[in-house]
Structures are given as structure tokens and as C-alpha cells.
Design an enzyme around this catalytic site. Structure first.
Site, PDB file in Angstrom:
ATOM      1  N   TYR A  51      -0.263   8.455  -2.967  1.00 23.46           N
ATOM      2  CA  TYR A  51       0.011   8.162  -4.374  1.00 23.46           C
ATOM      3  C   TYR A  51      -0.982   8.867  -5.301  1.00 23.46           C
ATOM      4  O   TYR A  51      -0.662   9.145  -6.457  1.00 23.46           O
ATOM      5  CB  TYR A  51      -0.087   6.647  -4.628  1.00 23.46           C
TER       6      TYR A  51
ATOM      7  N   ASP B  23       0.854  -1.192   0.000  1.00 23.38           N
ATOM      8  CA  ASP B  23       0.000   0.000   0.000  1.00 23.38           C
ATOM      9  C   ASP B  23       0.885   1.235   0.000  1.00 23.38           C
ATOM     10  O   ASP B  23       2.074   1.164   0.316  1.00 23.38           O
ATOM     11  CB  ASP B  23      -0.925   0.011   1.223  1.00 23.38           C
TER      12      ASP B  23
ATOM     13  N   CYS C 126      -4.210  -1.241  -2.231  1.00 23.43           N
ATOM     14  CA  CYS C 126      -4.145   0.168  -2.627  1.00 23.43           C
ATOM     15  C   CYS C 126      -4.923   0.321  -3.921  1.00 23.43           C
ATOM     16  O   CYS C 126      -4.569  -0.286  -4.939  1.00 23.43           O
ATOM     17  CB  CYS C 126      -2.685   0.586  -2.814  1.00 23.43           C
ATOM     18  N   ASN C 127      -5.987   1.112  -3.875  1.00 24.82           N
ATOM     19  CA  ASN C 127      -6.812   1.295  -5.066  1.00 24.82           C
ATOM     20  C   ASN C 127      -6.068   2.021  -6.175  1.00 24.82           C
ATOM     21  O   ASN C 127      -6.217   1.693  -7.350  1.00 24.82           O
ATOM     22  CB  ASN C 127      -8.079   2.078  -4.704  1.00 24.82           C
ATOM     23  N   THR C 128      -5.256   3.015  -5.814  1.00 26.19           N
ATOM     24  CA  THR C 128      -4.533   3.782  -6.827  1.00 26.19           C
ATOM     25  C   THR C 128      -3.563   2.892  -7.590  1.00 26.19           C
ATOM     26  O   THR C 128      -3.513   2.912  -8.830  1.00 26.19           O
ATOM     27  CB  THR C 128      -3.778   4.954  -6.180  1.00 26.19           C
TER      28      THR C 128
ATOM     29  N   CYS D 258     -10.626   3.616  -1.578  1.00 27.35           N
ATOM     30  CA  CYS D 258      -9.244   3.787  -1.120  1.00 27.35           C
ATOM     31  C   CYS D 258      -9.166   3.064   0.210  1.00 27.35           C
ATOM     32  O   CYS D 258     -10.049   3.243   1.062  1.00 27.35           O
ATOM     33  CB  CYS D 258      -8.897   5.265  -0.951  1.00 27.35           C
ATOM     34  N   THR D 259      -8.145   2.253   0.406  1.00 27.01           N
ATOM     35  CA  THR D 259      -8.090   1.454   1.631  1.00 27.01           C
ATOM     36  C   THR D 259      -7.826   2.289   2.881  1.00 27.01           C
ATOM     37  O   THR D 259      -7.985   1.796   4.001  1.00 27.01           O
ATOM     38  CB  THR D 259      -7.037   0.335   1.518  1.00 27.01           C
ATOM     39  N   HIS D 260      -7.450   3.556   2.716  1.00 31.58           N
ATOM     40  CA  HIS D 260      -7.345   4.449   3.870  1.00 31.58           C
ATOM     41  C   HIS D 260      -8.726   4.848   4.397  1.00 31.58           C
ATOM     42  O   HIS D 260      -8.877   5.145   5.583  1.00 31.58           O
ATOM     43  CB  HIS D 260      -6.588   5.733   3.495  1.00 31.58           C
TER      44      HIS D 260
END
Length: 264
Positions: A42, A10, A73-75, A183-185
Site C-alpha cells: 500500500y 493489513d 497496517c501502519n500505512t 510497518c507491521t511487515h
């Protein structure tokens, strides 16, 4: 059976939301995690730079002899997951398709919202996946560039966080019944997001949905860790502050963890 660890990557601490779900669903599996907090977020970066950074994370995990890599991480998933998946001879999972599928199953009105980093939203990848699966869906996408810095600075419970989330999400309020946390955040801001969107909006955690796919692939490729192997040695690496990483992880993971600093 395969007792090698599962690798997670990530841009920072967000992927811990995926690891937590893995520990809940698959507690016998071992984790190696690399979070690139020194270069987070990112999302605002050019695709070429994201690709370079992600490959550095992938190569780091490969040195640890992982049996599978999870793009938490989606990005990174939006930019380079397909390329990495094609080049490696171990399974490589992303978070976008599982999140898209879950959103379609959840929605009643067919009105789905997507929130993510600028790069994820710019890529239109969620919209494409959702419409590939169910063309009649109406998708509203919204970039939320201020969310990741809130999480990386461990200010999720601050009044500033509440104000930013409220202001950022106002264009979606009352217009959707399902919201993908792209987004994993973002699950670390879930209580505030739910409060802003209202109790009738279903929040989809793309990372948590991904863990179900991990389980399927472990079974399919016979990669499950032996249940008789009792000793787990989870390892976590960060490119930034070990203390900050541990502080956030202690609130999110169900166990004390070993964290090391690494320079890529």
C-alpha cells in the site's frame, strides 16, 4: 463478556506479527484476519486509493460480526484510521500511537528513528505523535519501500534481503538509539535489521505494542471472551495466494491455520 472475534486488517502478511503477539498475550481471543496481498504494498499508492482499499477490508470484517477492528497496517493507520474510528460504533485501534509511546519510553539519547512505507513516512504521523507526547525528541524518518516486497515474496532470509536492508538503513546507523519498525511487515526482517543497526539500538515493534492497548480496551468495554469458551475458530483470508500466505504464516504463528481466498 463478548465471544465475537477481533478483526485484523493489513495490506498483506505483515499483520501476522500483530496476531502472533495477540495469541501470546491474549490466547483466549478469537481472530479474523484479512490480508490484501494482491494489492500490496500500500505504501507507494495514492492516499485516495489506500482509503478505498482499507474501507473494503473494514467492510469485509464487519460482515464477520467482529467486536473490534485492529489496523495491523501502519500505512492504513496513517491515512484513514481516524476516519474509520469516527464512523464505526465498535473500537478501532491503530498501531502508530502505541509505537510512538514505546519509543519515547525506550530512548535514552532522545534520538529516535522511524522506518516505514513511503506513505507512512510522507504523512509525518509518527513524528507528529512523538513530538506531541515529548517535544524534545529528535526524530529521523526513513522510507524503506523495498522491505514489504521482500516479505510478501517470502525472501526474508535471502542474501538479497540482507543487502537491501543494509543499504536502506545505512543513513541511520550510529545516529539513533531507538528504531520504530513503522510497518507491521518489518518485524519479519527483525534479525537483519538488528544486525545492521547494532545490539545497542532498541527496536520497537509497533504492532506488538498495539496488543497492550487491545487488552486495555477489552477490559474497559467488557469485551473479553469468556474463559469458559474453549473452542477457538481463527479464520484468515487473503486476496492473493493461499499457499504463499500459509507458508509465511507457518513460520510466524504458533498453530496451523485455516486460510481462504477472497475477492474484494
Amino acid at each position: 463478556m463478548d465471544n465475537r472475534p477481533i478483526g485484523f486488517l493489513d495490506s498483506g502478511v505483515g499483520g501476522l506479527t500483530v496476531v502472533r503477539e495477540l495469541m501470546r498475550q491474549l490466547p483466549h481471543e478469537e481472530v479474523i484476519y484479512i490480508g490484501d496481498s494482491a494489492r500490496a504494498p500500500y505504501g507507494p499508492r495514492p492516499a485516495k486509493q489506500i482509503k478505498t482499499y482499507t474501507w473494503e477490508l473494514v467492510n469485509f470484517l464487519l460482515t464477520k460480526k467482529v467486536k473490534m477492528i485492529v489496523f495491523a497496517c501502519n500505512t492504513a493507520t496513517a491515512v484513514v484510521w481516524e476516519e474509520v474510528k469516527e464512523k464505526l460504533d465498535i473500537p478501532v485501534l491503530g498501531v502508530i500511537l502505541p509505537g510512538s509511546s514505546a519509543a519515547i519510553k525506550s530512548t535514552i539519547s532522545g534520538q529516535i528513528g522511524i522506518i516505514g512505507t513511503p506513505m507512512t513516512i510522507k504523512s509525518n504521523i509518527y513524528e507528529q505523535k512523538i513530538r506531541d507526547l515529548s517535544p524534545q525528541m529528535k526524530v529521523r524518518s526513513l522510507a524503506c519501500p523495498k522491505f514489504v516486497p521482500i516479505v510478501e515474496s517470502n525472501k526474508m532470509n535471502s542474501s538479497v534481503a540482507k543487502k537491501i536492508v543494509y543499504e536502506s538503513l545505512s543513513p541511520l546507523v550510529g545516529k539513533i538509539d531507538t528504531l520504530v519498525l513503522g510497518c507491521t511487515h518489518y518485524p519479519l526482517l527483525r534479525p537483519i535489521i538488528q544486525n545492521v543497526m547494532g545490539p545497542d539500538v532498541e527496536l520497537i515493534d509497533s504492532g506488538a505494542e498495539c496488543v497492550r492497548d487491545i487488552s486495555v480496551l477489552l477490559n474497559y468495554f467488557d469485551l473479553n471472551r469468556s474463559r469458559t469458551s474453549k473452542v477457538l475458530h481463527h479464520r484468515f483470508y487473503t486476496t492473493a495466494s493461499v499457499a504463499s500466505f500459509k507458508e509465511i504464516a507457518s513460520d510466524w504463528l504458533p498453530l496451523a491455520i485455516e486460510v481462504e481466498h477472497v475477492t474484494l
